[in-house]
Design a protein around this motif. Structure first.
Motif, PDB file in Angstrom:
ATOM      1  N   TYR A 146       0.839  -1.208   0.000  1.00  0.00           N
ATOM      2  CA  TYR A 146       0.000   0.000   0.000  1.00  0.00           C
ATOM      3  C   TYR A 146       0.876   1.261   0.000  1.00  0.00           C
ATOM      4  N   HIS A 147       1.796   1.367   0.971  1.00  0.00           N
ATOM      5  CA  HIS A 147       2.607   2.580   1.087  1.00  0.00           C
ATOM      6  C   HIS A 147       3.526   2.750  -0.124  1.00  0.00           C
ATOM      7  N   PHE A 148       4.024   1.644  -0.623  1.00  0.00           N
ATOM      8  CA  PHE A 148       4.891   1.666  -1.800  1.00  0.00           C
ATOM      9  C   PHE A 148       4.123   2.236  -3.004  1.00  0.00           C
ATOM     10  N   SER A 149       2.905   1.754  -3.159  1.00  0.00           N
ATOM     11  CA  SER A 149       2.082   2.184  -4.291  1.00  0.00           C
ATOM     12  C   SER A 149       1.725   3.673  -4.177  1.00  0.00           C
ATOM     13  N   VAL A 150       1.334   4.106  -2.975  1.00  0.00           N
ATOM     14  CA  VAL A 150       0.977   5.520  -2.778  1.00  0.00           C
ATOM     15  C   VAL A 150       2.197   6.383  -3.087  1.00  0.00           C
ATOM     16  N   ALA A 151       3.372   5.970  -2.560  1.00  0.00           N
ATOM     17  CA  ALA A 151       4.578   6.777  -2.759  1.00  0.00           C
ATOM     18  C   ALA A 151       4.954   6.856  -4.236  1.00  0.00           C
ATOM     19  N   ARG A 152       4.626   5.845  -4.995  1.00  0.00           N
ATOM     20  CA  ARG A 152       4.937   5.873  -6.429  1.00  0.00           C
ATOM     21  C   ARG A 152       3.848   6.558  -7.242  1.00  0.00           C
TER      22      ARG A 152
END
Ligand code: F6R
Length: 617
Positions: free
Chosen positions: A594-600
């Protein structure tokens, strides 16, 4: 895939349809459109490719008025996402509008035939062919009862098509009248006061009514504001039931969360509790799954179990396989539903088949269930959506009671599926050799799961920091053993579907058999390695990755600080008995992706090319 909502009543249709499409957008977001009738024989259509916001802008510039309409949000099958391919589609006379979910397999043959007759098509879709076919049948029919002419035209056209459909149809000659039909694609009638609805999914209508009729395959329905009729597409009577929708409109909203996925990750303490609530039997140190509808003797006679599902549900099934074999010693196999339905898998008479599905509508899982039933097996469902096709057609089963899952990436459904499978394994184990002591310990551990999940969720900020460190990673490996091998597969699936990087999950010891070639300083490896019976083996594999300068994120048991020396990042999960570990270890993986996707900058809830609930092959 794709969403439909239709409305007939006294209110203005367009805002109701647009709000319904907003709730259905997770079913497809390639284009959206609506057709509205103002009661004076004129039909206004607006449609736009891209997200729903584009349709909303169009409606602001060019509003439509009327209290009867149909609308659609599309996941493209035939024809690229474009304005022309967006639904609704019109017939040759431009007086009939249709929205369609599913696939008309013989559309090309029908299209050739219609073109020879002079029909002109403006889209590349199979659905437009169905609109023309119904329009032609209507125009060729006679009689003064225009409603029944339209109903007959729908019937007539549906006889000529092969494939699957969930449709809603209106005709400018018949204001305030909608016809719907389904085969292989879900359709629900919502019954209001002086208004009625037709939708592919109850979440579209739950803010208006909780009285719903889940149509069955080959049902046809026609609606006015005050009346509805349900029949078979052949005109025969069809039995139906009015059910109460089991969730509130608020449950289908994001609330304080920026994304449905995050909301659903954080709902897991409750959804896991709902999955075991009322099912733990202390005095027998066992579980109660009454919906299976099997006597103790029938359960005792089970010699083999097959668990079927797709995607995340198949990963839950793999955890189930490990658990059932571990606790009940019954040979268990996981079959990917799309393979099972075409493979001639030998099943003997004491084989019990389970199909596992959040939506209860996944076409391959549905087909696997029917194939199992055709072979004479009892097929049980582990399903979330109440009233879904699998829930209705299976020979019994257990609901997950997770509430609506709207985020396209499955999260809470996975942990609930594993929880129900743990109950099944416990029940079957206690009918065989599993001791009272062990049973009681499992009950205790199951009860403690929600509080343990809460503790992991508290680490969301720390997990976000870890995700940010690897934001430029071109790919990621997920490694686990035994009960956490399926968790590794699930972690990789979450990462790739919402972040669009290559990610693959492996049984950790497989690393040396090829995968290690992918290890490099740019590619992080996520090790799921609680302090369990294979912990030491996992440490050796981890060392091999470190020796090749691969960054490592380790998920391990609280208190096991040893790994801080070798891993780059460590995430701690509370201690739990080995077989229940995936219910905890998957949570950091969900948060990481989740956090990886939001940050990207990815659209977490609506990842590209995907849609919730795969209802086409
Ligand atoms: C992954 C995901 C899919 C579904 C799969 C089965 O995050 O959501 O892999 O798990 O399409 O869906 P259901 O459970 O509805 O049958």
């Amino acid at each position: 895939m794709c969403g439909i909502i239709g409305y007939v009543g006294k209110s203005s249709a367009a805002p109701i349809l647009v709000d319904g499409l907003r709730r259905l957008e997770y079913r497809g977001y390639d284009s959206s459109g609506l057709a509205v009738m103002n009661g004076s024989s004129s039909l206004a259509t607006r449609k736009k490719s891209g997200r729903l916001v584009n349709l909303k802008t169009l409606l602001t510039e060019s509003p439509v008025a009327g209290n009867c309409g149909i609308s659609h949000t599309r996941w493209a099958t035939h024809g690229e996402p474009s304005d022309a391919n967006a639904h609704p589609h019109l017939d040759q006379s431009a007086k009939l509008a249709l929205v369609h979910n599913g696939v008309i397999e013989n559309y090309q043959t029908l299209k050739n035939l219609l073109e020879k007759e002079g029909h002109e098509f403006v889209s590349q879709t199979d659905s437009e062919v169905l609109a023309h076919l119904i329009g032609r049948a209507y125009d060729n029919s006679e009689g003064t009862d225009l409603k029944m002419r339209l109903v007959s035209a729908v019937r007539d056209a549906l006889k000529q098509v092969s494939g699957t459909y969930g449709i809603a149809v209106m005709h400018a000659d018949v204001p305030g009248f909608i016809v719907g039909a389904r085969l292989g694609s879900p359709l629900v009638v919502g019954l209001g006061k002086g208004e009625n609805f037709l939708a592919s999914d109850v979440s579209a209508i739950v803010s208006h009514t909780t009285n719903a009729i889940y149509l069955q395959d080959r049902d046809l329905v026609y609606l006015t504001a005050d009346e509805f009729t349900v029949e078979n597409v052949d005109g025969a009577e069809s039995a139906y039931e009015v059910s109460q929708v089991d969730f509130t409109p608020e449950q289908a909203e994001k609330g304080k969360y920026p994304h449905f996925m995050l909301k659903e990750i954080f709902e897991q303490p409750t959804s896991i509790q709902n999955a075991f609530r009322g099912r733990l039997v202390d005095d027998q140190a066992s579980a109660l799954l009454g919906g299976l509808g099997l006597t103790p003797r029938q359960l005792r006679d089970v010699e083999r179990i097959v668990l079927c599902g797709c995607g995340t549900a198949s990963h839950a099934a793999m955890v189930g396989e490990y658990m059932i074999e571990h606790l009940a010693r019954i040979p268990t196999e996981v079959e990917i539903a799309s393979e099972f339905r075409y493979r001639n898998s030998p099943l003997d008479k004491n084989t019990l088949v389970f199909v596992i599905s959040q939506s209860g509508e996944t076409i391959d899982t549905l087909a696997a269930m029917r194939e199992g039933q055709r072979k004479g097996h009892r097929v049980l469902g582990i399903v979330n959506s109440v009233g879904s096709t699998i829930a209705r057609e299976s020979d019994g089963g257990s609901y997950l009671h997770s509430g609506p899952e709207i985020g396209v990436a499955a999260t809470k459904s996975f942990t609930s599926q594993v929880t129900v499978l743990a109950l099944l394994a416990l029940l079957l184990g206690r009918m065989r050799h599993l001791s009272v002591d062990y049973g009681q310990r499992l009950l205790r551990e199951i009860r403690e799961l929600p509080a343990k999940v809460e503790k992991i969720l508290e680490q969301t900020d720390a997990i976000r920091e870890i995700a940010l460190k690897y934001i430029d990673a071109p790919g990621m490996l997920f490694l686990g053993r035994q009960f956490n091998y399926p968790t590794a597969l699930e972690g990789a699936l979450k990462m790739k579907e919402i972040s669009y990087i290559f990610a693959s999950g492996h049984a950790a010891a497989e690393l040396k058999h090829g995968v290690i070639a992918l290890v490099s300083p740019e590619v992080p490896s996520v090790f799921i390695m609680p302090r369990d019976s294979v912990y030491e083996k996992n440490v050796s594999t981890l060392e091999e990755v470190k020796a090749r300068k691969g960054p490592v994120i380790a998920i391990t048991t609280e208190g096991n600080t040893d790994l801080e020396r070798i891993a780059d990042d460590v995430i701690y999960i509370p201690e739990v008995t080995e077989c229940l570990n995936p219910i905890l270890s998957v949570i950091p993986l969900q948060l990481l992706s989740y956090h990886f996707s939001v940050a990207r900058g990815c659209d977490v809830d609506k990842p590209r090319n995907l849609a919730k609930s795969v209802t086409v092959e």
